[in-house]
Design an enzyme around this catalytic site. Structure first.
Site, PDB file in Angstrom:
ATOM      1  N   TYR A  85     -17.664  17.824 -93.178  1.00  0.00           N
ATOM      2  CA  TYR A  85     -17.762  19.220 -93.629  1.00  0.00           C
ATOM      3  C   TYR A  85     -16.731  20.073 -92.922  1.00  0.00           C
ATOM      4  O   TYR A  85     -16.680  20.079 -91.702  1.00  0.00           O
ATOM      5  CB  TYR A  85     -19.161  19.775 -93.339  1.00  0.00           C
ATOM      6  CG  TYR A  85     -19.892  20.105 -94.616  1.00  0.00           C
ATOM      7  CD1 TYR A  85     -19.377  21.080 -95.475  1.00  0.00           C
ATOM      8  CD2 TYR A  85     -21.045  19.437 -94.983  1.00  0.00           C
ATOM      9  CE1 TYR A  85     -20.016  21.366 -96.666  1.00  0.00           C
ATOM     10  CE2 TYR A  85     -21.693  19.723 -96.168  1.00  0.00           C
ATOM     11  CZ  TYR A  85     -21.169  20.694 -97.013  1.00  0.00           C
ATOM     12  OH  TYR A  85     -21.781  20.970 -98.187  1.00  0.00           O
ATOM     13  N   GLU A  92     -15.951  23.613 -93.900  1.00  0.00           N
ATOM     14  CA  GLU A  92     -15.945  24.960 -94.490  1.00  0.00           C
ATOM     15  C   GLU A  92     -15.091  25.894 -93.653  1.00  0.00           C
ATOM     16  O   GLU A  92     -15.177  25.901 -92.420  1.00  0.00           O
ATOM     17  CB  GLU A  92     -17.379  25.497 -94.560  1.00  0.00           C
ATOM     18  CG  GLU A  92     -18.165  24.899 -95.711  1.00  0.00           C
ATOM     19  CD  GLU A  92     -19.595  25.427 -95.757  1.00  0.00           C
ATOM     20  OE1 GLU A  92     -20.085  25.905 -94.726  1.00  0.00           O
ATOM     21  OE2 GLU A  92     -20.206  25.347 -96.834  1.00  0.00           O
ATOM     22  N   ASP A 107       0.452  29.658-114.431  1.00  0.00           N
ATOM     23  CA  ASP A 107      -0.427  28.490-114.341  1.00  0.00           C
ATOM     24  C   ASP A 107       0.419  27.288-114.739  1.00  0.00           C
ATOM     25  O   ASP A 107       0.631  27.016-115.916  1.00  0.00           O
ATOM     26  CB  ASP A 107      -1.623  28.654-115.279  1.00  0.00           C
ATOM     27  CG  ASP A 107      -2.530  27.419-115.274  1.00  0.00           C
ATOM     28  OD1 ASP A 107      -2.163  26.414-114.643  1.00  0.00           O
ATOM     29  OD2 ASP A 107      -3.607  27.471-115.920  1.00  0.00           O
ATOM     30  N   THR A 132      -2.809  22.255-111.124  1.00  0.00           N
ATOM     31  CA  THR A 132      -3.530  21.038-110.789  1.00  0.00           C
ATOM     32  C   THR A 132      -2.580  20.202-109.932  1.00  0.00           C
ATOM     33  O   THR A 132      -1.383  20.465-109.879  1.00  0.00           O
ATOM     34  CB  THR A 132      -3.871  20.195-112.032  1.00  0.00           C
ATOM     35  OG1 THR A 132      -2.639  19.790-112.636  1.00  0.00           O
ATOM     36  CG2 THR A 132      -4.687  20.983-113.047  1.00  0.00           C
ATOM     37  N   LYS A 140      -1.546  16.113-112.636  1.00  0.00           N
ATOM     38  CA  LYS A 140      -0.848  15.905-113.906  1.00  0.00           C
ATOM     39  C   LYS A 140       0.582  15.441-113.603  1.00  0.00           C
ATOM     40  O   LYS A 140       0.724  14.358-113.018  1.00  0.00           O
ATOM     41  CB  LYS A 140      -0.952  17.177-114.742  1.00  0.00           C
ATOM     42  CG  LYS A 140      -2.417  17.487-115.118  1.00  0.00           C
ATOM     43  CD  LYS A 140      -2.591  18.732-115.960  1.00  0.00           C
ATOM     44  CE  LYS A 140      -4.082  18.996-116.217  1.00  0.00           C
ATOM     45  NZ  LYS A 140      -4.326  20.269-116.907  1.00  0.00           N
ATOM     46  N   ARG A 180      -6.810  14.033-108.355  1.00  0.00           N
ATOM     47  CA  ARG A 180      -7.418  15.082-109.171  1.00  0.00           C
ATOM     48  C   ARG A 180      -7.739  16.275-108.270  1.00  0.00           C
ATOM     49  O   ARG A 180      -8.452  16.126-107.277  1.00  0.00           O
ATOM     50  CB  ARG A 180      -8.688  14.523-109.802  1.00  0.00           C
ATOM     51  CG  ARG A 180      -9.365  15.356-110.827  1.00  0.00           C
ATOM     52  CD  ARG A 180     -10.231  14.488-111.708  1.00  0.00           C
ATOM     53  NE  ARG A 180      -9.386  13.522-112.409  1.00  0.00           N
ATOM     54  CZ  ARG A 180      -8.654  13.817-113.481  1.00  0.00           C
ATOM     55  NH1 ARG A 180      -8.710  14.991-114.038  1.00  0.00           N
ATOM     56  NH2 ARG A 180      -7.884  12.890-114.034  1.00  0.00           N
TER      57      ARG A 180
HETATM   58  C1  PLP Z   1      -5.444  21.084-116.969  1.00  0.00           C
HETATM   59  C2  PLP Z   1      -5.306  22.563-116.874  1.00  0.00           C
HETATM   60  C3  PLP Z   1      -6.186  23.346-116.112  1.00  0.00           C
HETATM   61  C4  PLP Z   1      -7.492  22.803-115.550  1.00  0.00           C
HETATM   62  O1  PLP Z   1      -7.435  21.786-114.690  1.00  0.00           O
HETATM   63  P1  PLP Z   1      -8.751  20.929-114.310  1.00  0.00           P
HETATM   64  O2  PLP Z   1      -8.333  20.189-113.090  1.00  0.00           O
HETATM   65  O3  PLP Z   1      -9.071  20.088-115.480  1.00  0.00           O
HETATM   66  O4  PLP Z   1      -9.851  21.903-114.011  1.00  0.00           O
HETATM   67  C5  PLP Z   1      -5.918  24.702-115.988  1.00  0.00           C
HETATM   68  N1  PLP Z   1      -4.859  25.258-116.582  1.00  0.00           N
HETATM   69  C6  PLP Z   1      -4.011  24.549-117.359  1.00  0.00           C
HETATM   70  C7  PLP Z   1      -2.870  25.243-117.992  1.00  0.00           C
HETATM   71  C8  PLP Z   1      -4.215  23.179-117.536  1.00  0.00           C
HETATM   72  O5  PLP Z   1      -3.393  22.495-118.325  1.00  0.00           O
END
Ligand code: PLP
Length: 421
Positions: free
Chosen positions: A54, A56, A201, A228, A231, A237
């Site tokens: 933990y 936090e 984003d 993220t 990807k 993840r």
């Molecule tokens: C995949 C994605 C997310 C969310 O990611 P998670 O890890 O699945 O919660 C947010 N914004 C965009 C643009 C994405 O492509």
């Protein structure tokens, strides 16, 4: 499969499922553009004893004792994240991309405040205010769109007009299904004009930015990026928020992530993030990012030659959105299914101004991050695109089975690598 000896002995059910999934990943071709293969080093960190701890709070300011190693892990992850994107601040605790976005909204807005983002049917993400999300009930989401679906050009004039009228606190530039680069400068200028934060984003393209294959929004005045890590960045993840230079904003983000939104950080995941960031800082990652884009272009060429309409006319990044219903008379759902039978995994996707319903839309979305990790080049990418076209055009058992054999052979000659350094 010698990694799972304890699971095999103690929980044969789960062992069987993991084994099945692993085989699926090895033998099939992964074209879902938000997926990738991580290194064994990343997987080892994910399975490490750090999961027991933990932590936090933040390094040096934790709620529990025993943090001499976790603090070091998190500080190193933060250092590497900053280096990757040329940022002064990074929060590496978000558990996923959705968490990163929600924390960002909480950090920079009050309930009821307005945020201007990409229209969901034109490529925006669920977390950008889709009505099914809880967050859409808390903040007021307004939209910008493409002006021309055939070229992908964003309607920057309308974006500016909407920004002036709606006075958003945040302008959010980012997408999950848009195959072109945004004009970051134009969006940053509009944000400045209306006194909004410019937030990118980059969940899908973080790896392309880190690898220098796409422009870095920070070079054009963006304040914050959410992303993220799993990807194109090819890490575990997870999520992350990086802030270019505004300390006040960075502090608000830290508070919003913890204690605002999350509890204890997942230290095993943060260690894995740190490892993947180190991998992404290697020169070889630049080559990888460039190849991802080249391979996607090569696939788009094949689709174009085959007479398939692609949203925005092609691609400048890692993904393609093809109108298979309009061009080949097969729905996105059926296309996903028949390609799956051939060992090619991708997803059905709504296209801009889709004439069909979201659960059975006109399009398919696919991309090259995972294939490129396996070592596919332009020739193999073209070959995959040709196999796909053949299956989608003919749709008979013989063609599917021929494609499945070709896919197996391609997969077998391109094993998933264990290491990237
Ligand atoms: C995949 C994605 C997310 C969310 O990611 P998670 O890890 O699945 O919660 C947010 N914004 C965009 C643009 C994405 O492509």
């Amino acid at each position: 499969m010698d990694y799972y000896t304890h699971i095999q002995k103690e929980d044969p059910d789960i062992y069987g499922f993991i084994e099945g999934e692993e085989k699926r990943q090895i033998e099939g071709l992964e074209l879902i553009p938000s997926e990738n293969y991580v290194s064994l080093a990343v997987r080892e960190a994910m399975a490490s004893t750090l999961t027991n701890k933990y932590s936090e709070g933040y390094p040096g300011k934790r709620y529990y004792g025993g943090q001499e190693f976790t603090d070091k892990v998190e500080l190193l992850a933060i250092e590497r994240a900053k280096q990757l994107f040329g940022a002064k601040y990074a929060n590496v605790q978000p558990l996923g991309g959705a968490n990163a976005n929600i924390a960002l909204y909480m950090a920079l807005m009050e309930p009821g405040d307005t945020i201007l983002g990409m229209d969901l049917s034109h490529g925006g993400h669920l977390t950008h205010g889709h009505p099914v999300t809880y967050i859409s009930k808390i903040f007021n989401f307004v939209r910008y769109k493409m002006k021309n679906i055939e070229t992908g050009e964003i309607d920057y004039d309308a974006l500016r007009e909407t920004a002036k009228k709606e006075k958003p606190k945040v302008i959010l530039a980012g997408f999950s299904a848009y195959p072109r680069e945004l004009e970051w400068q134009k969006i940053a200028d509009i944000a400045k004009e209306v006194g909004a934060y410019a937030v990118a984003d980059v969940a899908h393209i973080a790896g392309l930015i880190a690898g220098g294959a796409q422009k870095n929004p920070f070079d054009y005045g963006f304040d914050v990026m959410t992303t993220t890590t799993h990807k194109t960045l090819r890490g575990p993840r997870g999520g992350m928020i990086v802030t270019r230079e505004n300390e006040e904003v960075a502090k608000k983000i830290d508070k919003a992530v913890f204690p605002g939104l999350q509890g204890g950080p997942h230290m095993h995941q943060i260690a894995a993030k740190a490892i993947s960031f180190r991998e992404a800082l290697q020169p070889s990652f630049k080559t990888y990012a460039a190849k991802v884009v080249q391979n996607a272009s090569a696939m788009a060429e094949v689709f174009k030659a085959g007479g398939v309409r692609m949203i925005t006319g092609g691609t400048s990044n890692h993904l393609i959105l093809a109108d298979v219903f309009g061009s080949l008379g097969i729905s996105g759902q059926d296309a996903e299914k028949i390609l799956d039978e051939a060992g090619i995994t991708l997803n059905k996707n709504t296209i801009a101004d889709d004439v069909r319903k979201p659960m059975d839309p006109s399009g398919i979305r696919f991309g090259t991050p995972a294939m490129t990790t396996r070592g596919f080049g332009v020739e193999e990418s073209k070959q995959v695109a040709e196999l796909m076209l053949d299956v989608l055009q003919k749709r008979d058992a013989a063609t599917v089975s021929k494609a499945r054999e070709a896919v197996k052979a391609l997969a077998a000659s391109h094993p998933i690598p264990e290491s990237f350094v």
